[in-house]
Motif scaffolding. Structure first.
Motif, PDB file in Angstrom:
ATOM      1  N   LEU A 147       0.865  -1.177   0.000  1.00 59.78           N
ATOM      2  CA  LEU A 147       0.000   0.000   0.000  1.00 59.78           C
ATOM      3  C   LEU A 147       0.902   1.228   0.000  1.00 59.78           C
ATOM      4  CD1 LEU A 147      -2.566  -1.172   2.714  1.00 59.78           C
ATOM      5  CD2 LEU A 147      -2.874  -1.184   0.226  1.00 59.78           C
ATOM      6  N   THR A 148       0.954   1.915  -1.118  1.00 54.00           N
ATOM      7  CA  THR A 148       1.880   3.029  -1.233  1.00 54.00           C
ATOM      8  C   THR A 148       1.140   4.305  -1.566  1.00 54.00           C
ATOM      9  OG1 THR A 148       3.865   3.857  -2.358  1.00 54.00           O
ATOM     10  CG2 THR A 148       2.420   2.420  -3.643  1.00 54.00           C
ATOM     11  N   GLY A 149       1.413   5.352  -0.800  1.00 56.62           N
ATOM     12  CA  GLY A 149       0.728   6.622  -0.995  1.00 56.62           C
ATOM     13  C   GLY A 149      -0.750   6.524  -0.722  1.00 56.62           C
ATOM     14  N   SER A 150      -1.134   5.678   0.224  1.00 53.09           N
ATOM     15  CA  SER A 150      -2.552   5.455   0.493  1.00 53.09           C
ATOM     16  C   SER A 150      -2.778   5.207   1.972  1.00 53.09           C
ATOM     17  CB  SER A 150      -3.065   4.245  -0.305  1.00 53.09           C
ATOM     18  OG  SER A 150      -4.361   3.885   0.120  1.00 53.09           O
ATOM     19  N   ASN A 151      -3.527   6.103   2.610  1.00 51.09           N
ATOM     20  CA  ASN A 151      -4.016   5.820   3.961  1.00 51.09           C
ATOM     21  C   ASN A 151      -5.343   5.086   3.798  1.00 51.09           C
ATOM     22  OD1 ASN A 151      -4.647   5.698   6.652  1.00 51.09           O
ATOM     23  ND2 ASN A 151      -4.927   7.895   6.918  1.00 51.09           N
ATOM     24  N   THR A 152      -5.246   3.845   3.365  1.00 54.09           N
ATOM     25  CA  THR A 152      -6.417   3.058   2.983  1.00 54.09           C
ATOM     26  C   THR A 152      -7.428   2.967   4.112  1.00 54.09           C
ATOM     27  OG1 THR A 152      -4.775   1.729   1.776  1.00 54.09           O
ATOM     28  CG2 THR A 152      -7.042   0.963   1.734  1.00 54.09           C
ATOM     29  N   THR A 162       0.254  -4.224  -5.716  1.00 57.32           N
ATOM     30  CA  THR A 162       0.723  -2.905  -5.292  1.00 57.32           C
ATOM     31  C   THR A 162      -0.411  -1.916  -5.530  1.00 57.32           C
ATOM     32  OG1 THR A 162       2.986  -3.464  -5.925  1.00 57.32           O
ATOM     33  CG2 THR A 162       2.489  -1.146  -5.520  1.00 57.32           C
ATOM     34  N   ALA A 163      -1.035  -1.460  -4.452  1.00 53.61           N
ATOM     35  CA  ALA A 163      -2.145  -0.514  -4.529  1.00 53.61           C
ATOM     36  C   ALA A 163      -1.618   0.882  -4.233  1.00 53.61           C
ATOM     37  CB  ALA A 163      -3.235  -0.896  -3.531  1.00 53.61           C
ATOM     38  N   PHE A 164      -1.902   1.813  -5.131  1.00 53.77           N
ATOM     39  CA  PHE A 164      -1.366   3.163  -4.953  1.00 53.77           C
ATOM     40  C   PHE A 164      -2.469   4.199  -5.127  1.00 53.77           C
ATOM     41  CE2 PHE A 164      -0.874   2.028  -9.404  1.00 53.77           C
ATOM     42  CZ  PHE A 164      -1.109   3.187 -10.130  1.00 53.77           C
ATOM     43  N   SER A 165      -2.258   5.345  -4.486  1.00 52.78           N
ATOM     44  CA  SER A 165      -3.288   6.371  -4.520  1.00 52.78           C
ATOM     45  C   SER A 165      -2.653   7.753  -4.503  1.00 52.78           C
ATOM     46  CB  SER A 165      -4.274   6.164  -3.363  1.00 52.78           C
ATOM     47  OG  SER A 165      -5.447   6.905  -3.547  1.00 52.78           O
ATOM     48  N   GLN A 166      -3.266   8.701  -3.755  1.00 59.75           N
ATOM     49  CA  GLN A 166      -2.889  10.110  -3.913  1.00 59.75           C
ATOM     50  C   GLN A 166      -1.444  10.416  -3.534  1.00 59.75           C
ATOM     51  OE1 GLN A 166      -5.100  10.766  -5.543  1.00 59.75           O
ATOM     52  NE2 GLN A 166      -7.092  10.285  -4.704  1.00 59.75           N
ATOM     53  N   GLY A 167      -0.873   9.686  -2.598  1.00 58.54           N
ATOM     54  CA  GLY A 167       0.519   9.936  -2.237  1.00 58.54           C
ATOM     55  C   GLY A 167       1.475   9.696  -3.390  1.00 58.54           C
ATOM     56  N   VAL A 168       1.061   8.880  -4.338  1.00 62.20           N
ATOM     57  CA  VAL A 168       1.825   8.660  -5.569  1.00 62.20           C
ATOM     58  C   VAL A 168       1.399   9.671  -6.627  1.00 62.20           C
ATOM     59  CG1 VAL A 168       2.153   7.051  -7.491  1.00 62.20           C
ATOM     60  CG2 VAL A 168       2.287   6.230  -5.132  1.00 62.20           C
ATOM     61  N   ASN A 169       0.097   9.841  -6.798  1.00 63.74           N
ATOM     62  CA  ASN A 169      -0.424  10.640  -7.913  1.00 63.74           C
ATOM     63  C   ASN A 169      -0.181  12.136  -7.767  1.00 63.74           C
ATOM     64  OD1 ASN A 169      -1.489   8.281  -9.024  1.00 63.74           O
ATOM     65  ND2 ASN A 169      -3.456   8.548  -8.023  1.00 63.74           N
ATOM     66  N   GLN A 170      -0.362  12.666  -6.555  1.00 63.44           N
ATOM     67  CA  GLN A 170      -0.317  14.125  -6.356  1.00 63.44           C
ATOM     68  C   GLN A 170       1.124  14.607  -6.244  1.00 63.44           C
ATOM     69  OE1 GLN A 170      -2.953  14.525  -2.951  1.00 63.44           O
ATOM     70  NE2 GLN A 170      -4.682  14.992  -4.263  1.00 63.44           N
ATOM     71  N   ARG A 174      -6.759  13.579   3.462  1.00 59.04           N
ATOM     72  CA  ARG A 174      -8.118  13.424   3.971  1.00 59.04           C
ATOM     73  C   ARG A 174      -8.128  12.919   5.406  1.00 59.04           C
ATOM     74  NH1 ARG A 174     -10.683  10.361  -1.336  1.00 59.04           N
ATOM     75  NH2 ARG A 174     -10.692  12.166  -2.709  1.00 59.04           N
ATOM     76  N   VAL A 175      -9.273  13.094   6.076  1.00 62.82           N
ATOM     77  CA  VAL A 175      -9.506  12.481   7.371  1.00 62.82           C
ATOM     78  C   VAL A 175     -10.592  11.424   7.222  1.00 62.82           C
ATOM     79  CG1 VAL A 175      -8.764  14.514   8.646  1.00 62.82           C
ATOM     80  CG2 VAL A 175     -11.195  14.218   8.120  1.00 62.82           C
ATOM     81  N   ARG A 176     -10.833  10.710   8.276  1.00 65.11           N
ATOM     82  CA  ARG A 176     -11.674   9.519   8.218  1.00 65.11           C
ATOM     83  C   ARG A 176     -13.138   9.797   7.888  1.00 65.11           C
ATOM     84  NH1 ARG A 176     -12.555   6.672  13.837  1.00 65.11           N
ATOM     85  NH2 ARG A 176     -14.398   8.011  13.828  1.00 65.11           N
ATOM     86  N   ASP A 177     -13.716  10.819   8.516  1.00 66.26           N
ATOM     87  CA  ASP A 177     -15.168  10.980   8.493  1.00 66.26           C
ATOM     88  C   ASP A 177     -15.677  12.111   7.605  1.00 66.26           C
ATOM     89  OD1 ASP A 177     -15.308   8.883  10.269  1.00 66.26           O
ATOM     90  OD2 ASP A 177     -15.502  10.150  12.041  1.00 66.26           O
ATOM     91  N   PHE A 186       1.456  17.659   8.385  1.00 63.80           N
ATOM     92  CA  PHE A 186       0.280  17.192   7.656  1.00 63.80           C
ATOM     93  C   PHE A 186      -0.922  18.049   8.024  1.00 63.80           C
ATOM     94  CE2 PHE A 186      -3.712  14.818   7.618  1.00 63.80           C
ATOM     95  CZ  PHE A 186      -3.768  14.420   6.289  1.00 63.80           C
ATOM     96  N   VAL A 187      -1.702  18.442   6.990  1.00 68.34           N
ATOM     97  CA  VAL A 187      -2.909  19.238   7.183  1.00 68.34           C
ATOM     98  C   VAL A 187      -4.030  18.613   6.341  1.00 68.34           C
ATOM     99  CG1 VAL A 187      -3.997  21.483   6.775  1.00 68.34           C
ATOM    100  CG2 VAL A 187      -1.670  21.375   7.652  1.00 68.34           C
TER     101      VAL A 187
END
Length: 903
Positions: free
Chosen positions: A178-183, A303-311, A607-610, A676-677
């Protein structure tokens, strides 16, 4: 059997349970919704146990959808310059304005900025109007901000934007990266599927690659807190390691891949060994070696990737670095073996399918002469766009410069979400003509509009969405629209007709639009033996009844593929000239902007959780506002100590683009040198809480995606003379302070406040803030001028109406107990006596801050249960209190409470 939706129209009418799809992230969870009471729009929402994305599970946001579909805050009627008008007048005005500007300045003087919140049918009509009939490609989407780098990486490697795997690969894998993802927080249902997979398969290992130690690390066997921006170096190093240790799939490479020789040589040059990787990524040598060894030895790797990779300004390269490793090992399109881009929005994939990005044409076709001609003939248009349009950041720069003179913004809030957000706001305020269609009346962006058009919201809209694994699901209506709200596709079609394009936009039902979209995907889709993989031919002739009954379906859907083809490329078949994938030669690049003595830290946003995006919907569900109620900044203890940042105090964050104020959270989970914000807060909820004002506008040269994860920043203590909070039953208009955050609660509004002004007479000032002139004030209060403390409470009869706590230092009070008093019709004597102490009377219970939003369970309730009932683990907490048994996003915090209480 027909299952055509019948929307209730009277308060006495009942309705069957409707299967629909969640409105939030790209997981695409199925939902069952039923109307309990039409007059109050009371709806029961549960997970759909038959939907393949979630099998009945919902996260905290999805579970609370039923609390967001009332009339509060809705945009009810069209308006022009603040004056309510009828639909005919509004449509005529928009059409005439756009037509006039196009006639005078050309088609590129207008633009659409759309959203992954739109349904596919909405997206299709907007794209068709702009690219096919206005004749410009100046239509882009907020999906540009979250997944356009993944799109570019897919096209560069596969020849087409294809996600090659599916969610079941997570259950079949033996290694998940899990890379660039707070899944755990951003894709909670997938996170729970991974958690369950670990329980089912003891051999499954999880590696989390993230500068922060997030909630996702709760299931990690290895956490790699790499230096922000160093992802290409890490995966280049992995590729070089695989080559050195004989772990390449030479047969697959020879048959199905080109460019691998150059890609491997480039990787070996930039990251020749583990020490070089560890140095460039600021990682422990042994941790790098462990990751490389696990990857090399494990055939079933996802390998699952998201905003930490894309942005990132090198987001496309990061995506290709990951894909290179999977192509090199042949781990693609096989059960449990694939790269997997985790999409952010519910219909970002649908937008990609119809061509919602400015650099795409439609139906996975591009701006080539052949494709332009093909789409033009299909649409029967002689005014096709012939070149890519402006991507999001450049589009709003063009608005600022005046070359774009009219812009139509649909279902998104760019004044908050785009980088350099203050500059975006100023650009819109100066723009000749701004149209905003939205379901919410007051947003930071609607405030800039000349024309407001009321769109239908979730529960009213009817159409389709496509999730991360290419699964098309129906989003069905089960409520009548509020007031004059209309579907987005209808609004765009009516404007198109008023502009003179009647025949091409004469739609009466979303099923007609979907069928046209599907037919375009199949139109001439085998040109000279080269086939676009995106193909919906098998569902291109659905009747309205068949469309309404459509079950979740993975594309492609056509005669040449097996039913429900959910994986690609195990045996090649790439959409390139030679049918082979492209491994890309990559050289690591550092982020565009470097830290210096003036801006010594790295700003990371997320992002945050809720909450979801800019809180226009999630903030309506009061329980979702409690877990993280304020804008906050996470900072490492060593950085906090060096910079005099104190836990719980207000900090000022400054970049070259703007500043914001946020509550300091000092935590070792934050990497030293970075802060982090969260991205969610807007001017509607926080006076200085918009993170977008800080973010640099640098973009990836291939994808146009902004670098939202790396902006040099300075953090200093905010020199407040006073701080505190107000709780009130009613929303207050008079409260102003430099730091002001509004937190809507179930029975109250909370205002967190701080300012550097000197208030001379707090009792008078408090009454000016809180008193209704039509009602006599009934007060109890306490003032200690020397200590800088003031506390007051206002009653109407025996009912608590409002409280105010102010201090020259941090206010110490039990907020959970104080807010619980607003649920009562009257306070007893002990509660009144304890009120201004801010603590419950002896023997009274406080729930503490919210931990589990799904069941509204607080920290104190949990810790008391752990102690009193001897709860030893998270499962026991779940059985006792239900906490953690729905979406599971709070499980890492529950485990922390178990560990802390044991000590």
């Amino acid at each position: 059997m027909s299952t055509v939706n019948k929307i209730p129209t009277t308060a006495t009418e009942t309705q069957q349970t409707i299967a629909t799809t969640c409105a939030y992230c790209g997981v695409g969870c199925g939902i069952k919704a039923s109307v309990d009471e039409l007059s109050s729009r009371k709806v029961t929402v549960i997970g759909d146990s038959t939907h393949p994305a979630n099998f009945g599970k919902l996260c905290s946001k999805g579970s609370a959808l039923g609390e967001t579909i009332g009339t509060e805050g809705r945009l009810l009627a069209p308006s022009i310059n603040g004056q309510t008008v009828d639909w005919q007048t509004a449509i005529k005005h928009v059409a005439e304005k756009f037509s006039h500007i196009i006639a005078k300045h050309g088609a590129d003087a207008v633009a659409f900025y759309v959203s992954g919140q739109l349904l596919t049918e909405d997206y299709y009509v907007a794209n068709k109007l702009m690219k096919g009939f206005i004749g410009s490609a100046n239509i882009d989407t907020n999906s540009r901000l979250c997944m356009s780098s993944a799109v570019a990486a897919h096209k560069r490697a596969f020849g087409e934007d294809i996600v090659p795997g599916n969610y079941s690969d997570l259950e079949e894998a033996d290694l998940i990266v899990l890379t660039g993802s707070n899944t755990a927080w951003c894709h909670p249902i997938l996170f729970q599927r991974i958690r369950q997979a670990k329980l089912t398969n003891p051999n499954l290992k999880v590696v989390v690659i993230d500068p922060r130690k997030t909630a996702t690390c709760d299931i990690a066997d290895l956490h790699l807190p790499l230096q922000p921006g160093s992802d290409v170096a890490l995966f280049n190093g992995l590729l070089a390691y695989l080559s050195e240790h004989g772990k390449l799939n030479l047969s697959y490479l020879d048959s199905h891949v080109s460019g691998f020789g150059k890609a491997i040589k480039s990787a070996q040059k930039s990251t020749p060994n583990i020490p070089a990787v560890a140095e460039q990524c600021a990682l422990n040598h042994q941790d790098v070696a462990t990751f490389f060894h696990w990857f090399a030895q494990t055939d079933k790797t996802v390998t699952a990737f998201s905003q930490g990779v894309n942005q990132s300004s090198s987001g496309t390269d990061k995506g290709n670095a990951i894909i290179n490793c999977h192509l090199a090992t042949g781990r693609i399109g096989l059960p449990g073996a694939t790269p997997l881009s985790l999409t952010g929005q519910p219909n970002a994939m649908g937008g990609r399918e119809v061509g919602g990005l400015a650099n795409q044409l439609a139906a996975h076709m591009d701006f080539t002469a052949a494709d332009i001609d093909r789409v033009g003939r299909f649409w029967q248009s002689t005014n096709m766009a012939t070149k890519p349009g402006l991507t999001a950041v450049d589009m709003f720069k063009a608005v600022e410069q005046g070359s774009i003179k009219a812009i139509w913004i649909m279902a998104t809030n760019p004044v908050v979400s785009l980088p350099e957000a203050d500059r975006v706001k100023a650009a819109l305020e100066r723009c000749d003509f701004v149209v905003v269609s939205d379901c919410i009346a007051q947003t930071d962006t609607t405030a800039c509009a000349n024309v407001l058009l009321p769109a239908q919201g979730w529960g009213e809209k009817d159409g389709t969405v496509t999730n991360t694994e290419r699964r098309i699901s129906r989003q069905r209506s089960f409520l009548p629209p509020v007031a004059e709200a209309k579907p987005d596709w209808w609004i765009v079609s009516q404007v198109a007709q008023a502009m003179g394009f009647q025949e091409a936009f004469n739609y009466s039902h979303p099923a007609e639009i979907f069928a046209e979209h599907a037919r375009l995907s199949a139109f001439e889709n085998n040109n000279e033996g080269k086939q676009r993989l995106f193909n919906l031919d098998g569902i291109s002739r659905l009747s309205i009844e068949e469309y309404d009954a459509l079950q979740p379906t993975v594309w492609p859907v056509n005669a040449s593929v097996s039913p429900d083809q959910s994986r690609f490329f195990a045996e090649g078949g790439f959409n390139t000239d030679d049918g082979k994938a492209r491994m890309v030669e990559l050289t690591p690049r550092k982020p565009a902007e470097k830290v210096d003595q003036h801006y010594p830290l790295i700003l990371n946003t997320g992002r945050v959780r809720d909450q979801w995006h800019t809180m226009t919907r999630t903030a309506l569900a009061r329980r979702l506002n409690q877990h993280k109620p304020e804008p906050f900044v996470e900072i490492h203890p060593d950085d906090a100590s060096a910079l005099c940042i104190i836990e719980g105090n207000i900090a000022k964050l400054t970049t070259t683009y703007g500043f914001m104020l946020a509550r300091a959270v000092v935590t070792p989970t934050q990497k030293q040198g970075s802060i982090f914000v969260p991205m969610h807060w807007t001017a509607q909820f926080a006076s200085r809480g918009r993170a977008g004002v800080l973010v640099n506008p640098v973009t990836d040269p291939l994808s146009g995606q902004p670098e939202s994860k790396h902006t040099p920043v300075r953090i200093t203590p905010y020199a407040a003379n006073w701080s505190g909070f107000v709780l009130s039953r009613r929303k207050l208009q008079a409260i102003e302070s430099a730091y002001r955050v509004i937190v809507p609660g179930s029975y109250y509004y909370r205002y967190d406040l701080a300012d550097d002004a000197n208030i001379v007479n707090w009792p008078v000032h408090a009454r000016e803030w809180l008193c209704d002139k039509n009602e006599p004030p009934e007060w109890i209060d306490y003032l200690d001028k020397k200590a800088g403390t003031y506390r007051g409470a206002r009653f109407i009869g025996d009912k608590l109406e409002s409280v105010i706590f102010i201090s020259s230092k941090q206010v110490k009070a039990d907020s959970a107990w104080l807010t619980s008093l607003f649920e009562k019709e009257a306070l007893d004597q002990n509660e009144r006596m304890s009120l201004l102490s801010g603590k419950p009377p002896i023997g009274a219970k406080s729930t503490g801050k919210t931990i589990c939003a799904c069941f509204n369970v607080g920290e104190t309730t949990i810790t008391d249960a752990i102690r009193s009932q001897g709860l030893k683990d998270v499962a026991a907490i779940g059985k006792c209190l239900n906490a953690g048994t729905n979406c599971g996003s709070c499980i890492p915090e529950l485990q922390q409470l178990v560990d802390a209480t044991r000590q």
